[in-house]
Write a protein that holds these residues in place. Sequence first.
Motif, PDB file in Angstrom:
ATOM      1  N   ARG A  25      -0.309   5.435  -5.926  1.00 37.82           N
ATOM      2  CA  ARG A  25      -1.291   5.125  -6.168  1.00 37.82           C
ATOM      3  C   ARG A  25      -2.227   3.995  -6.327  1.00 37.82           C
ATOM      4  NH1 ARG A  25      -3.439  11.321  -8.283  1.00 37.82           N
ATOM      5  NH2 ARG A  25      -3.768  12.034  -5.920  1.00 37.82           N
TER       6      ARG A  25
ATOM      7  N   TYR B 101       2.018  13.734  -0.840  1.00 39.44           N
ATOM      8  CA  TYR B 101       0.564  12.558  -0.721  1.00 39.44           C
ATOM      9  C   TYR B 101      -0.018  12.005   0.704  1.00 39.44           C
ATOM     10  CZ  TYR B 101      -1.723   8.623  -2.488  1.00 39.44           C
ATOM     11  OH  TYR B 101      -2.238   7.372  -2.460  1.00 39.44           O
ATOM     12  N   TYR B 102      -0.634  11.919   1.223  1.00 40.21           N
ATOM     13  CA  TYR B 102      -1.063  10.708   1.868  1.00 40.21           C
ATOM     14  C   TYR B 102      -2.068   9.854   1.514  1.00 40.21           C
ATOM     15  CZ  TYR B 102       1.658  14.236   4.647  1.00 40.21           C
ATOM     16  OH  TYR B 102       2.865  14.631   5.560  1.00 40.21           O
ATOM     17  N   SER B 103      -2.400   8.890   1.947  1.00 41.73           N
ATOM     18  CA  SER B 103      -2.871   8.066   1.929  1.00 41.73           C
ATOM     19  C   SER B 103      -4.596   7.971   2.734  1.00 41.73           C
ATOM     20  CB  SER B 103      -3.300   6.501   1.847  1.00 41.73           C
ATOM     21  OG  SER B 103      -2.426   6.391   3.530  1.00 41.73           O
ATOM     22  N   ASN B 104      -5.127   8.191   2.525  1.00 42.72           N
ATOM     23  CA  ASN B 104      -7.023   8.169   2.780  1.00 42.72           C
ATOM     24  C   ASN B 104      -6.844   7.602   4.456  1.00 42.72           C
ATOM     25  OD1 ASN B 104      -8.038  10.098   1.378  1.00 42.72           O
ATOM     26  ND2 ASN B 104      -9.311   7.879  -0.019  1.00 42.72           N
ATOM     27  N   SER B 105      -5.894   6.195   4.676  1.00 42.06           N
ATOM     28  CA  SER B 105      -5.846   5.816   5.798  1.00 42.06           C
ATOM     29  C   SER B 105      -4.665   5.801   6.759  1.00 42.06           C
ATOM     30  CB  SER B 105      -5.640   4.667   5.627  1.00 42.06           C
ATOM     31  OG  SER B 105      -4.305   3.796   5.391  1.00 42.06           O
TER      32      SER B 105
ATOM     33  N   GLU C  31       0.314  -1.221  -0.088  1.00 43.02           N
ATOM     34  CA  GLU C  31       0.004  -0.066  -0.391  1.00 43.02           C
ATOM     35  C   GLU C  31       1.211   0.827   0.387  1.00 43.02           C
ATOM     36  OE1 GLU C  31      -2.183   0.397   3.865  1.00 43.02           O
ATOM     37  OE2 GLU C  31      -2.920   2.491   3.012  1.00 43.02           O
TER      38      GLU C  31
ATOM     39  N   LYS D 144      -3.792   9.241   6.485  1.00 42.50           N
ATOM     40  CA  LYS D 144      -4.376  11.127   6.399  1.00 42.50           C
ATOM     41  C   LYS D 144      -4.612  11.581   8.064  1.00 42.50           C
ATOM     42  CE  LYS D 144      -5.536  12.803   2.642  1.00 42.50           C
ATOM     43  NZ  LYS D 144      -5.909  12.935   1.368  1.00 42.50           N
TER      44      LYS D 144
ATOM     45  N   SER E 222       2.580   7.306   1.660  1.00 47.23           N
ATOM     46  CA  SER E 222       2.911   9.014   1.578  1.00 47.23           C
ATOM     47  C   SER E 222       4.029   9.055   1.305  1.00 47.23           C
ATOM     48  CB  SER E 222       3.316   9.237   3.244  1.00 47.23           C
ATOM     49  OG  SER E 222       3.575  10.804   2.971  1.00 47.23           O
TER      50      SER E 222
END
Length: 131
Positions: A110, A59-63, A46, A65, A49
Amino acid sequence: QVQLVESGGGLVQPGGSLRLSCATSKFTLGYYAVAWFRQAPGAEREGVSGISNSDGSTYYSNSVKGRFTISRDSAENAVYLQMDNLKPGDAAGYYCAAGRFWSRVVAVLRGGLADNALDTWGQGTLVTVSS
């Protein structure tokens, strides 16, 4: 040849914090965009960041952030991932990688490009979150 070295992993209780480091003595890390990935046993890798090599974009993943913060230290030739309010679901091997182009790094984060689109990877550091 492994050119990035991660450190800072370990065992932490839920709600705790860790700071991971990604460093190299082989090249100037500031010339590269850097990303952090994680992979738990039995799960796919996954993108977590990333930080650009130009304007400081992140950038950060939603999990993660709001809980994780990525930063650079040019003097130390390192990139850090500050991880706060850790949850059991954050437990994984964490890997950093570097690429010359921020857009490509974001695409890999992504899942739109394969891992080999980045120039170099570290061997990882293990994060365990458990009470």
